[in-house]
Design a protein around this motif. Structure first.
Motif, mmCIF file in Angstrom:
data_model
loop_
_atom_site.group_PDB
_atom_site.id
_atom_site.type_symbol
_atom_site.label_atom_id
_atom_site.label_comp_id
_atom_site.label_asym_id
_atom_site.label_seq_id
_atom_site.Cartn_x
_atom_site.Cartn_y
_atom_site.Cartn_z
ATOM 1 N N LEU A 46 21.523 -34.923 -25.816
ATOM 2 C CA LEU A 46 21.291 -36.591 -25.287
ATOM 3 C C LEU A 46 22.249 -37.310 -25.987
ATOM 4 C CD1 LEU A 46 20.026 -38.792 -23.672
ATOM 5 C CD2 LEU A 46 18.438 -38.953 -25.726
ATOM 6 N N GLU A 47 23.086 -38.089 -25.154
ATOM 7 C CA GLU A 47 23.948 -39.413 -26.033
ATOM 8 C C GLU A 47 23.428 -40.494 -25.569
ATOM 9 O OE1 GLU A 47 28.482 -41.000 -26.495
ATOM 10 O OE2 GLU A 47 28.263 -39.495 -25.086
ATOM 11 N N ILE A 48 22.947 -41.205 -26.547
ATOM 12 C CA ILE A 48 22.468 -42.557 -26.665
ATOM 13 C C ILE A 48 23.686 -43.539 -26.410
ATOM 14 C CG2 ILE A 48 20.835 -44.295 -27.568
ATOM 15 C CD1 ILE A 48 19.452 -41.855 -28.800
ATOM 16 N N GLY A 49 23.821 -44.084 -25.431
ATOM 17 C CA GLY A 49 24.947 -45.268 -25.263
ATOM 18 C C GLY A 49 26.123 -44.113 -24.515
ATOM 19 N N VAL A 50 25.787 -43.705 -23.643
ATOM 20 C CA VAL A 50 26.848 -42.607 -23.124
ATOM 21 C C VAL A 50 28.039 -43.287 -22.685
ATOM 22 C CG1 VAL A 50 26.167 -42.501 -20.567
ATOM 23 C CG2 VAL A 50 26.977 -40.364 -21.813
ATOM 24 N N GLY A 51 28.182 -44.573 -22.399
ATOM 25 C CA GLY A 51 29.394 -45.149 -21.604
ATOM 26 C C GLY A 51 29.721 -44.683 -20.373
ATOM 27 N N THR A 52 30.949 -44.136 -20.611
ATOM 28 C CA THR A 52 31.608 -43.516 -19.234
ATOM 29 C C THR A 52 31.887 -42.271 -19.430
ATOM 30 O OG1 THR A 52 34.009 -43.905 -20.355
ATOM 31 C CG2 THR A 52 33.092 -45.703 -18.829
ATOM 32 N N GLY A 53 30.977 -41.553 -20.507
ATOM 33 C CA GLY A 53 31.076 -40.309 -20.630
ATOM 34 C C GLY A 53 32.051 -39.447 -21.489
ATOM 35 N N ARG A 54 33.040 -40.334 -22.187
ATOM 36 C CA ARG A 54 34.119 -39.870 -22.878
ATOM 37 C C ARG A 54 33.989 -38.848 -23.953
ATOM 38 N NH1 ARG A 54 39.748 -40.662 -21.357
ATOM 39 N NH2 ARG A 54 39.920 -42.306 -20.077
ATOM 40 N N PHE A 55 32.784 -39.111 -24.542
ATOM 41 C CA PHE A 55 32.350 -38.204 -25.536
ATOM 42 C C PHE A 55 31.538 -37.017 -24.986
ATOM 43 C CE2 PHE A 55 34.008 -41.801 -28.021
ATOM 44 C CZ PHE A 55 34.365 -41.025 -29.008
ATOM 45 N N ALA A 56 30.326 -37.426 -24.341
ATOM 46 C CA ALA A 56 29.620 -36.382 -23.880
ATOM 47 C C ALA A 56 30.077 -35.201 -22.930
ATOM 48 C CB ALA A 56 28.294 -37.195 -23.032
ATOM 49 N N ALA A 57 31.127 -35.663 -22.005
ATOM 50 C CA ALA A 57 31.533 -34.888 -21.045
ATOM 51 C C ALA A 57 32.540 -33.576 -21.908
ATOM 52 C CB ALA A 57 32.309 -35.334 -20.140
ATOM 53 N N PRO A 58 33.430 -34.058 -22.549
ATOM 54 C CA PRO A 58 34.123 -32.950 -23.315
ATOM 55 C C PRO A 58 33.462 -32.253 -24.385
ATOM 56 C CG PRO A 58 34.802 -35.255 -24.077
ATOM 57 C CD PRO A 58 33.940 -35.301 -22.862
ATOM 58 N N GLY A 64 22.735 -38.447 -20.789
ATOM 59 C CA GLY A 64 23.135 -39.644 -21.437
ATOM 60 C C GLY A 64 22.377 -40.944 -20.830
ATOM 61 N N ILE A 65 22.313 -41.708 -21.758
ATOM 62 C CA ILE A 65 21.810 -43.144 -21.113
ATOM 63 C C ILE A 65 22.620 -44.238 -21.627
ATOM 64 C CG2 ILE A 65 19.186 -42.422 -21.276
ATOM 65 C CD1 ILE A 65 20.200 -45.259 -23.794
ATOM 66 N N ASP A 66 22.424 -45.204 -20.813
ATOM 67 C CA ASP A 66 23.377 -46.496 -21.090
ATOM 68 C C ASP A 66 22.818 -47.865 -20.243
ATOM 69 O OD1 ASP A 66 26.368 -46.893 -22.410
ATOM 70 O OD2 ASP A 66 25.951 -48.666 -21.035
ATOM 71 N N PRO A 67 22.733 -49.061 -21.038
ATOM 72 C CA PRO A 67 22.160 -49.942 -20.171
ATOM 73 C C PRO A 67 23.010 -50.581 -19.114
ATOM 74 C CG PRO A 67 22.935 -50.662 -22.280
ATOM 75 C CD PRO A 67 22.989 -49.275 -22.360
ATOM 76 N N ALA A 68 24.609 -50.228 -19.011
ATOM 77 C CA ALA A 68 25.473 -50.781 -18.362
ATOM 78 C C ALA A 68 25.647 -49.785 -17.129
ATOM 79 C CB ALA A 68 27.021 -50.984 -19.109
ATOM 80 N N TYR A 99 19.229 -31.783 -29.979
ATOM 81 C CA TYR A 99 20.203 -32.860 -30.758
ATOM 82 C C TYR A 99 20.303 -34.074 -29.885
ATOM 83 C CZ TYR A 99 23.991 -31.459 -27.825
ATOM 84 O OH TYR A 99 25.080 -30.706 -26.695
ATOM 85 N N ALA A 100 20.650 -35.137 -30.648
ATOM 86 C CA ALA A 100 21.307 -36.498 -30.007
ATOM 87 C C ALA A 100 22.495 -37.162 -30.581
ATOM 88 C CB ALA A 100 20.086 -37.519 -30.061
ATOM 89 N N LEU A 101 23.256 -37.676 -29.914
ATOM 90 C CA LEU A 101 24.606 -38.149 -30.236
ATOM 91 C C LEU A 101 24.568 -39.726 -29.962
ATOM 92 C CD1 LEU A 101 27.520 -37.869 -31.079
ATOM 93 C CD2 LEU A 101 28.157 -37.353 -28.730
ATOM 94 N N ILE A 102 25.097 -40.415 -31.149
ATOM 95 C CA ILE A 102 25.240 -41.935 -30.803
ATOM 96 C C ILE A 102 26.793 -42.210 -31.336
ATOM 97 C CG2 ILE A 102 24.477 -44.170 -31.769
ATOM 98 C CD1 ILE A 102 21.932 -42.753 -32.233
ATOM 99 N N VAL A 103 27.623 -42.535 -30.404
ATOM 100 C CA VAL A 103 29.048 -42.830 -31.087
ATOM 101 C C VAL A 103 29.204 -44.349 -30.496
ATOM 102 C CG1 VAL A 103 31.472 -42.534 -30.753
ATOM 103 C CG2 VAL A 103 29.642 -40.847 -30.268
ATOM 104 N N THR A 104 29.373 -45.182 -31.673
ATOM 105 C CA THR A 104 29.778 -46.647 -31.824
ATOM 106 C C THR A 104 28.822 -47.397 -31.418
ATOM 107 O OG1 THR A 104 31.034 -46.857 -29.693
ATOM 108 C CG2 THR A 104 32.309 -46.181 -31.768
#
Length: 212
Positions: A46-58, A64-68, A99-104
């Motif tokens: 899971l990516e917390i704050g996935v945004g546009t998927g620039r990290f999760a996808a590759p 992923g979750i994101d409030p925007a 596992y979980a990922l949090i980038v910025t």
């Protein structure tokens, strides 16, 4: 859904956010490699704050979750199962991710300790958390602080040092930290992908892996 008002700029300026990765491709790929160095190769992520998927996808992070809301369309188009939610209230049952990922994201959430507690809750025992962030004490972190009022994304951000992130992680029950870093030159002078080095304190972008 009640979301953090800090998500507003990402909803309004999602195209500008996307453009950053193309304009600073070498820096982006350097960050990606730093995260890749510590992220598990297998398991449900899971990516917390996935945004546009620039990290999760590759990196092969399936969820992923994101409030925007405007960001989620990009992430879904990149193959991520993206849901609108805030980091402090994850819409998942206990112990469902390896596992979980949090980038910025840590600099944008209203309550980083609550986010880390939620990450711990959804991780299986022994699960891994990887956090990537801009070190406040680095030259880039100091530059962001100096120009914070001018930056549409970082205007409401709260930057953290490596020591502060380490304390937050220990306070929320994570342990066995491993640190790597990258981006030791100013962003505007970064033309090549930078190798990842161990530790923290030299690079602007720090990644840490801990266990739950």
């Amino acid at each position: 859904m009640t979301g953090d008002p800090r998500a507003g700029p990402f909803s309004l300026h999602h195209r500008r956010y996307e453009d950053w990765f193309d304009r600073h491709r070498a820096a982006y790929l350097s960050e990606l490699l730093a995260v890749r160095a510590l992220l598990p190769w297998q398991g449900r992520g899971l990516e917390i704050g996935v945004g546009t998927g620039r990290f999760a996808a590759p990196l092969g992070v399936a969820y992923g979750i994101d409030p925007a809301a405007e960001m989620l369309g990009y992430a879904r188009a990149r193959g991520v199962h993206a849901t609108r939610a805030i980091a402090e209230a994850l819409p998942f049952a206990d112990e469902v991710f390896d596992y979980a990922l949090i980038v910025t994201t840590i600099c944008f959430v209203e309550d980083p300790a609550a986010m880390l507690r939620e990450a711990a809750r959804v991780l299986r025992p022994g699960g891994v958390l990887v956090i990537g962030f801009i070190d406040r004490n680095s030259p880039l972190g100091q530059d962001y602080l100096a120009h914070q009022a001018e930056n549409v994304f970082y205007r409401e951000a709260s930057f953290y040092s490596a020591d502060e992130v380490s304390a937050l992680l220990m306070d929320t029950g994570f342990h066995d930290p491993v640190w790597v870093q990258t981006l030791s030159t100013p962003l505007e002078r970064t033309r090549d992908i930078e190798p990842v080095s161990a530790g923290a304190g030299q690079g602007a972008f720090i990644t840490v892996r801990v266990r739950h």
